[in-house]
Enzyme design. Structure first.
Site, PDB file in Angstrom:
ATOM      1  N   LYS A   8    -118.248  20.765  -4.124  1.00 31.34           N
ATOM      2  CA  LYS A   8    -116.838  21.007  -3.826  1.00 31.34           C
ATOM      3  C   LYS A   8    -115.934  20.104  -3.695  1.00 31.34           C
ATOM      4  O   LYS A   8    -116.433  18.888  -3.446  1.00 31.34           O
ATOM      5  CB  LYS A   8    -116.904  21.908  -2.663  1.00 31.34           C
ATOM      6  CG  LYS A   8    -115.444  22.449  -2.305  1.00 31.34           C
ATOM      7  CD  LYS A   8    -115.568  23.463  -0.952  1.00 31.34           C
ATOM      8  CE  LYS A   8    -114.279  24.070  -0.735  1.00 31.34           C
ATOM      9  NZ  LYS A   8    -114.292  24.906   0.499  1.00 31.34           N
ATOM     10  N   SER A  24    -112.677  29.728   0.249  1.00 36.20           N
ATOM     11  CA  SER A  24    -111.946  28.691  -0.639  1.00 36.20           C
ATOM     12  C   SER A  24    -113.111  28.140  -1.815  1.00 36.20           C
ATOM     13  O   SER A  24    -112.574  27.254  -2.728  1.00 36.20           O
ATOM     14  CB  SER A  24    -111.488  27.585   0.154  1.00 36.20           C
ATOM     15  OG  SER A  24    -112.243  26.884   0.720  1.00 36.20           O
ATOM     16  N   SER A  54    -115.422  30.527   3.942  1.00 35.46           N
ATOM     17  CA  SER A  54    -115.265  29.947   2.568  1.00 35.46           C
ATOM     18  C   SER A  54    -116.461  29.535   1.896  1.00 35.46           C
ATOM     19  O   SER A  54    -116.347  29.153   0.632  1.00 35.46           O
ATOM     20  CB  SER A  54    -114.600  28.506   2.723  1.00 35.46           C
ATOM     21  OG  SER A  54    -113.132  28.733   2.949  1.00 35.46           O
TER      22      SER A  54
END
Lengths: 100, 492
Positions: free
Chosen positions: B80, B155, B179
């Site tokens: 990420k 996210s 997330s």
């Protein structure tokens, strides 16, 4: 709607947060944040007298490591990423009112 | 060259360690698939082909020298893009950090390299991890590989989509209010949030420091356990990192679930989509058949979690994001004095949702509101943790849905922040309590989209959580998990 976040409050909070907002942003945040605050407001009605506040899930205090010399991050590598640097330091607009 | 893109991390590591596959071959296979399909899915902010091939060659050289290449030898992974990678752009999908090259690696990145993993790219996210769809990314949304008209969740949507597309067998995300688990459920992958403090946050760019935790994505529960083993454990660079925590998660999977007590959280079944409620009940039935004792439990306190979260997380974010002031890194927009330079920089660099949360957080921390909102939210947090812990006197793990609905269409919620926030209703309580939870693909729901079932456990209860998750997986409907077939085009 029970809770209202007025455009004036939005402008004041934006100043605190060092955010420059357009008039359109002020108008839309006033409406959207009022809706969010209205939902959040329900927790004020919960009776939690005597319930302690949690700031972290696990209370860890006084975390120390051994006091040993070890390499930090490289100064030049850090300064190379700064918007402006001079003489090994970050350069910013003049803060004090002296003449240039 | 063989196509290795549909292999699990466990299978790749075994084949690379055994000399049946080279790490370079595996990396090339992943990079080829990414080159073919990244244009339609946009999982990555940057694909790091050269880094990947160099890391793969290092693994192959270790094997040639007879050294141990590590438990994740040659396994491609997506990181990420809020995890710092030295010399590789790390943006948080924000214009304010565009082009920034971190001067150090996050601890998890260092540990992955030591374990032999091969980093193929930095995956897309909602800006600063604030969002549930990746629509808040400054560089464009990622697409759900099951149906490109739908969001991958957020996210950590880029990580979830990259695993669901078969680009990588594993990925790292971060989970502040769901997330990791929410996009995992939306994309038909496994996604897990560890106990707060089990994985070092050093080098994870902070959103809400008391809630943030790094965790794995994978296609199987075993792979998630394998990846967690590689990244967990104490780190003296993170003062909230726990000591003497469990280190073994794959081995205990073989113990099964006979005798474990499972509680189904009834409060999470009243508002979820009917097919998702059915999935949770079917999963509970499968666990009973596999030897667990299953009962229902009401924990109404959990339903106050969302409101507390949207006070605590923005409050912490407004403080954490004050560091983006145009001085030390990232964007600067010049102004006549420092205050105006700060305000102009932040106006130009932050997107609408980040500004919204900074505003909300600044407001609830401001004079006159602190006690009414923030302090009360911290008491709700205690209430949620106590309520979970009371349930864990009767149960080893809890079971519920991950999300109230399957992946929604682009644009469906972007103009209604509250509706978007409600998609985290069932994931937020674990963050508030600091407890672990995992989403496992179980079936297909509305519009043929995957449905995730969530397993919750008490602090450091990962071993029981994984064992139950594996039993859920063993009962999953065929075809409900990634990787999906991309050859005919990703759109259906």
């Amino acid at each position: 709607m029970a809770v209202e976040f007025t455009p004036e409050e939005v402008r004041y909070v934006a100043t605190l947060a060092r955010l420059k907002l357009s008039d359109e942003e002020v108008a839309s945040y006033a409406v959207q944040l009022s809706a969010v605050l209205d939902h959040i407001d329900a927790i004020r009605a919960l009776d939690l007298e005597g319930t302690p506040a949690t700031s972290h899930s696990f209370d860890l205090v006084n975390i120390f490591r051994a006091d040993e010399v070890r390499p930090g991050v490289d100064r030049e590598e850090v300064l190379a990423q700064a918007p402006a640097a001079e003489d090994g330091r970050f350069r910013v607009p003049r803060i004090l009112g002296e003449a240039p | 060259m063989s196509d290795t893109t549909r292999m699990t991390a466990t299978a790749i590591a075994a084949a690379v360690r055994g000399g049946e596959l080279s790490a370079r071959e595996v990396a090339s296979s992943a990079l080829n698939l990414i080159a073919q399909h990244e244009g339609e899915l946009h999982c990555f902010n940057v694909v790091t082909s050269e880094v990947a091939l160099a890391q793969a060659d290092a693994v192959d050289e270790k094997i040639a020298r007879g050294e141990d290449p590590g438990p994740l030898a040659g396994v491609p992974i997506a990181l990420k893009d809020n995890l710092c990678t030295r010399g590789v752009a790390t943006t948080c999908s924000s214009k304010i950090l565009e082009g920034w090259l971190p001067p150090y690696d996050a601890t998890v990145v260092t540990r992955l390299i030591e374990a032999g993993a091969v980093s193929v790219g930095k995956s897309n996210l909602d800006e600063f991890a604030m969002g549930s769809s990746t629509e808040n990314s400054a560089f464009g949304a990622s697409k759900n590989p099951w149906d490109t008209s739908r969001v991958p969740g957020g996210s950590s949507g880029g990580s979830a989509a990259a695993v669901a597309a078969g680009f990588v067998p594993i990925a790292l995300g971060s989970d502040t209010g769901g997330s990791i688990r929410q996009p995992a459920a939306f994309c038909g992958t496994v996604g897990m949030k560890p106990t707060y403090g089990l994985v070092s946050r050093y080098g994870l760019i902070a959103f809400a420091s008391s809630l943030d935790q790094i965790g794995p994505f994978s296609t199987t529960v075993t792979d998630a356990a394998l990846l967690l083993e590689a990244i967990c454990g104490h780190d003296d660079r993170d003062s909230t990192s726990l000591r003497d925590t469990p280190t073994s998660f794959v081995g205990p999977l073989a113990e099964g679930i006979a005798g474990l007590r499972v509680g189904v959280i009834t409060d999470f079944l009243s508002d979820a989509d009917p097919l998702i409620v059915t999935a949770v009940r079917d999963a509970a039935g499968a666990l009973a058949s596999a030897g667990a004792t299953v009962d229902e439990v009401a924990i109404p306190e959990l339903m106050s979690g969302l409101a507390a979260y949207y006070l605590i997380a923005p409050a912490e974010a407004s403080s954490n994001l004050s560091r983006y002031d145009g001085v030390r890194y990232g964007l600067r927009v010049d102004g006549p004095d420092v205050a105006k330079m700060n305000a102009e920089t932040r106006a130009a660099g932050f997107g609408p949702e980040v500004k919204r949360r900074i505003m909300l957080g600044t407001y609830v921390l401001s004079a006159g509101y602190y006690d009414a909102y923030y302090a009360q939210a911290q008491r709700v947090r205690t209430m949620v943790a106590n309520a979970f812990n009371r349930a864990y006197e009767r149960f080893d793990v809890l079971l519920g849905p991950t999300t109230p609905s399957v992946a929604f269409q682009f644009g469906a919620k972007i103009d209604d922040p509250l509706a978007m926030y409600l998609s985290d209703l069932y994931t937020i309580p674990s963050n508030l309590a600091g407890h672990p939870a995992i989403s496992v693909p179980f079936t297909l729901g509305e519009a043929g989209m995957p449905v995730g079932v969530q397993v919750f456990a008490p602090a450091l209860g990962e071993q029981a959580m994984f064992r139950v998750a594996k039993a859920v997986e063993d009962a999953q409907q065929a075809g409900c998990r990634g990787p999906v077939e991309l050859s005919a085009g990703a759109s259906r």
